[in-house]
Scaffold this active site. Structure first.
Site, short mmCIF file in Angstrom:
data_model
loop_
_atom_site.label_atom_id
_atom_site.label_comp_id
_atom_site.label_asym_id
_atom_site.label_seq_id
_atom_site.Cartn_x
_atom_site.Cartn_y
_atom_site.Cartn_z
N ASP A 320 -2.67 3.19 -6.16
CA ASP A 320 -3.65 2.16 -6.50
C ASP A 320 -4.90 2.84 -7.06
OD1 ASP A 320 -4.83 -0.28 -6.73
OD2 ASP A 320 -5.29 -0.52 -4.61
N THR A 322 -8.34 1.49 -6.78
CA THR A 322 -9.43 1.36 -5.80
C THR A 322 -9.03 2.00 -4.48
OG1 THR A 322 -9.99 -0.73 -6.85
CG2 THR A 322 -11.00 -0.26 -4.72
N ASP A 558 -4.01 0.60 0.37
CA ASP A 558 -4.88 0.36 1.53
C ASP A 558 -5.14 -1.11 1.77
OD1 ASP A 558 -6.47 -0.16 -0.64
OD2 ASP A 558 -8.13 1.14 -0.04
#
Length: 834
Positions: A320, A322, A558
């Site tokens: 990912d 971010t 996350d």
């Protein structure tokens, strides 16, 4: 402190309170006295925290093994003959069990300590205060608050709901989140996909729906790896071979040669002991345990030990943007007010109100809250639409102050509008852009968001992780492809990936244009590296498409939107600061939230698996030559009765096979099992190992047999001549076995050359010193026999080298003699180099 309830929540509470026990106050939670009473009556959530085996199970698992059972039977036979010295191999039982137990207990302690740090900690209301506590401290009737990404740790009943949506995919397989109104049931093992609320614990401990599932899923799973199952198959096959081999040898010793029972049994044991690759299981256990400990020191929690093996095979990492390439925190850079809207004052008031009233703000809302802290006094929202990664926007209605939405510009705006073009232009520089708009509908309306009037572009700065570029460069050097998969604007994602030098990063693809067909999707993934506006279900489809092409996929994430993909990936990697749901499904948790830890993790996996495969060649070569030699001696004895020639006794004493393994297998294997190794593991462990072990073992077994036959002086030979014949065979065996070690150790670096030289020196000392010659019954003084043994050893060395090169050519493998800089692990990204 406990979060304040909205008006909608208070209504929900009133409905649900009728179901509550009389002594439970939803707003304040249980009192200390109520908690104590429930603990006293056993109404606690007392379930095992972790996967690791108990100390009792560890001891039992390491002592009662197939190998230890075989060695114990053979040891009893030798000790029954009164030859304690020849029972030295019995020390292997203690070493196998002791070292395995010590290392696994150390690994267990590391795992359990790290697991406490990483476990989900629910917010529980106690005496009017919301406190984060361990799941085991939850008691019956506790009021537990919920926010986006929170894991539901016990079964319960919803007592308040603000657009609460729960993802039960881990329990039911259904990917769509389920709306949960007050009074409805929630199950442990599910997690919050959107919205917020609270629930009362109705089933705790073993009564909870997911408790038994979780306990079963989290059991110690080391034995299920391909590596361990391959070794187990080999051990079973060897066990079956030992029965006819032992019968042949004992028949030959007792009835053909007519030896007394003691030397006959010693000869049988000497033949059978080297068939057992006793150190292989030990080295495997040590390598796995050391891997767990080393990763633990890097704040990396390995939740399932086979994950170490899986990491060694990873060839695609899906990351990912971010929280992985960029840091989690953000800073409000600019609020660009749209012309013709409500104006700057209204925009800042709306942003302040939305940020202040969000009970569980994400990183973007936190950045807005920190910069615009003035409360406009609008009061509580009359309607709330929580953010979800599927719709890409959130919203709040404030009655006469209007309906406000905040989300992705390319989702909420007309793509041809001037504001959309401006948002894309700003996003192309790597900044995160959100659009604030006012709507004609309440945000909880079925047709929301309705018609939107653009009010402002909210520009946020994301700081690129300082170690991100170096990490991407490491993966490129290791031929591991990195795919950046993000829910953010594709142009913004591409700008970040491009700035880090990721190949193809400057050519991002908008996931809304991706094909749904898996074959076509796999083709697209093969040719691109950066994807934006990816929905959670698309992340899952992308993982499946990559796997359909034979890739071993590691997925990092996350957020709640990453859970399904993490679950389906070969290896799920969660950030420690990520949602409890992602930590629950991931095999590996990076507790320090550093993407740069991942190269260490991959390198550790490669080191463990590559080294186990390397030392397996040594152990299984010994097994093969021991089987060959035992059968040749046994068959010779049977044939001697048919063709009337003198049978041969077994050439070695048990102490001979012990020292033969010291410097060709035991010590070198231990060192090699902990050495640097960055070769990516592949499937087909057993067949690949046997390609070297089988021909090498055959060559050693046959040449050793020939050496013994030529040195044997017949049944009337003296004890000295008997020792000289055995020594001759041992010299041939050791020469070729040392060369097999030299082959396995390639490509060479200085310490490997020292290791091989040390092995040769060790044997020269054993054969040179009078004390060791006497103790181990060695006599190389017969010049003719020793010269013949050395000649046969040299021939065997040439044959092993030939078989090695032929195998390499047939299977298209590059075999280098000396390591080049490309073969050496990088200094920064490998734990062993520090």
């Amino acid at each position: 402190m406990a979060h304040e309830h909205t008006g909608s929540e208070e209504t929900a509470v009133a409905v649900a309170t009728e179901r509550l026990p009389d002594d439970v106050d939803v707003a304040r939670g249980l009192t200390a006295d109520q908690v104590a009473a429930r603990i006293a009556s056993g109404q606690t959530n007392d379930v095992p925290d972790r996967a690791s085996r108990s100390v009792k199970d560890i001891i039992r698992g390491n002592v009662f093994t197939r190998i230890n059972a075989i060695l114990t039977v053979l040891l009893v036979i030798v000790l029954a003959t009164g030859s304690i010295i020849d029972g030295m191999f019995g020390l292997l039982i203690i070493a196998n069990s002791g070292i395995g137990i010590i290392q696994e207990i150390r690994a267990k302690r590391t795992l359990d300590a790290l697991a406490i740090v990483s476990q989900a900690k629910p917010m529980v209301r106690r005496d009017g205060v919301a406190v984060a506590m361990a799941p085991k401290d939850v008691v019956l009737d506790d009021i537990i608050e919920l926010g986006s990404g929170d894991q539901i740790v016990v079964d319960g009943e919803v007592v308040s709901s603000a657009a609460l949506e729960v993802d039960e995919s881990l329990l039911t397989g259904e990917a769509d989140p389920v709306h949960k109104a007050s009074g409805q049931q929630v199950l442990s093992g599910s997690f919050v996909a959107a919205g917020s609320g609270a629930y009362r614990a109705t089933k705790v401990g073993g009564d909870a729906y997911a408790a038994k599932l979780a306990e079963e899923a989290s059991k110690f799973t080391l034995v299920h790896s391909e590596l361990r199952s391959g070794i187990d198959k080999i051990l079973k096959f060897i066990t079956y071979l030992m029965i006819p081999a032992g019968a042949l040898i004992i028949f030959n010793q007792l009835f053909t040669i007519g030896l007394p029972i003691r030397p006959a049994l010693n000869g049988m044991v000497a033949a059978l002991v080297p068939m057992v690759p006793e150190g292989l299981v030990l080295m495997t256990s040590i390598a796995f345990a050391v891997g767990v400990i080393r990763l633990g020191k890097r704040q990396c929690l390995v939740q399932e030990l086979p994950a170490i093996e899986g990491l060694a095979r990873v060839d695609v990492v899906c990351a990912d943007k971010t929280g992985t390439l960029t840091e989690n925190g953000m800073r409000l850079s600019e609020v660009d007010v749209a012309p013709g809207g409500s104006g700057e004052s209204a925009v800042k008031s709306a942003l302040s109100a939305m940020a202040a009233s969000d009970p569980r703000p994400n990183a973007s809302v936190l950045a807005i809250r920190e910069s615009l802290s003035d409360d406009p006094g609008w009061g509580e929202a009359t309607a709330v639409a929580p953010f979800s990664s599927a719709k890409k926007w959130s919203g709040q209605s404030y009655g006469s102050n209007g309906n406000w939405v905040l989300g992705a510009p390319d989702v909420l705006l007309d793509p041809d509008s001037e504001m959309a073009r401006k948002a894309e232009e700003v996003g192309s520089s790597g900044l995160r852009v959100l659009m604030l708009g006012s709507s004609d509908l309440p945000v909880d309306d079925a047709d929301a968001p309705g018609t939107i009037t653009p009010e402002a572009l909210v520009v946020l700065e994301q700081k690129v992780r300082p170690d991100a570029q170096e990490t991407l460069e490491y993966f490129a050097s290791q031929k591991v492809a990195v795919k950046v998969i993000s829910g953010d604007n594709a142009v913004s994602v591409g700008a970040v990936a491009g700035s880090l030098g990721l190949e193809g990063g400057d050519r991002p693809i908008d996931a809304r244009e991706l094909p749904s067909d898996q074959e076509k999707l796999a083709d697209t993934l093969d040719g691109a590296t950066t994807f934006g506006r990816v929905r959670p279900d698309q992340k899952r489809e992308m993982v499946a498409a990559l796997q359909s092409r034979g890739h071993t996929v590691a997925m990092t994430g996350d957020g709640v939107n990453d859970v399904l993909a993490l679950k389906d990936a070969d290896i799920g990697v969660s950030m420690g600061s990520g949602s409890p749901a992602t930590r629950a499904v991931a095999q590996i948790v990076l507790l320090d939230n550093k993407f740069a830890t991942l190269p260490y993790v991959v390198a550790e996996g490669r080191r463990v698996i590559g080294n186990i495969e390397r030392v397996s060649n040594l152990f299984l070569t010994k097994t093969v030559y021991s089987v060959v030699l035992a059968f040749l001696i046994g068959i010779t004895g049977v044939l001697s009765q048919v063709f009337d020639f003198e049978p041969l006794p077994y050439p070695f004493l048990p102490r001979h096979v012990t020292i033969a393994a010291w410097f060709t297998i035991g010590i070198p294997a231990f060192i090699l099992s902990l050495a640097p190794n960055n070769e990516r593991a592949r499937t087909g462990f057993v067949s690949r190992v046997m390609r070297l072990a089988l021909p090498s073992g055959l060559i050693i077994g046959i040449t050793t047999f020939i050496s013994y036959v030529l040195a044997y002086q017949g049944p009337d030979q003296t004890e000295t001549q008997e020792i000289q014949a055995g020594t001759s065979a041992l010299i041939t065996l050791i020469m070729i076995a040392v060369w097999v070690l030299a082959v396995v150790a390639r490509p060479y670096v200085w310490w490997k050359l020292v290791l091989i030289g040390g092995s040769v020196a060790g044997y020269l000392i054993l054969f040179a010193l009078p004390f060791t010659r006497e103790f181990f019954k060695l006599d190389p003084s017969n010049v003719a026999a020793t010269t013949l043994a050395i000649t046969l050893g040299a021939i065997g060395v040439v044959l092993v080298e030939l078989s090695w090169w032929i195998s390499a050519r047939l299977h298209g493998e590059k075999r280098k003699m000396f390591a080049t800089p490309d073969d050496l692990p990088g200094e920064h990204h490998h734990a062993h180099s520090e």
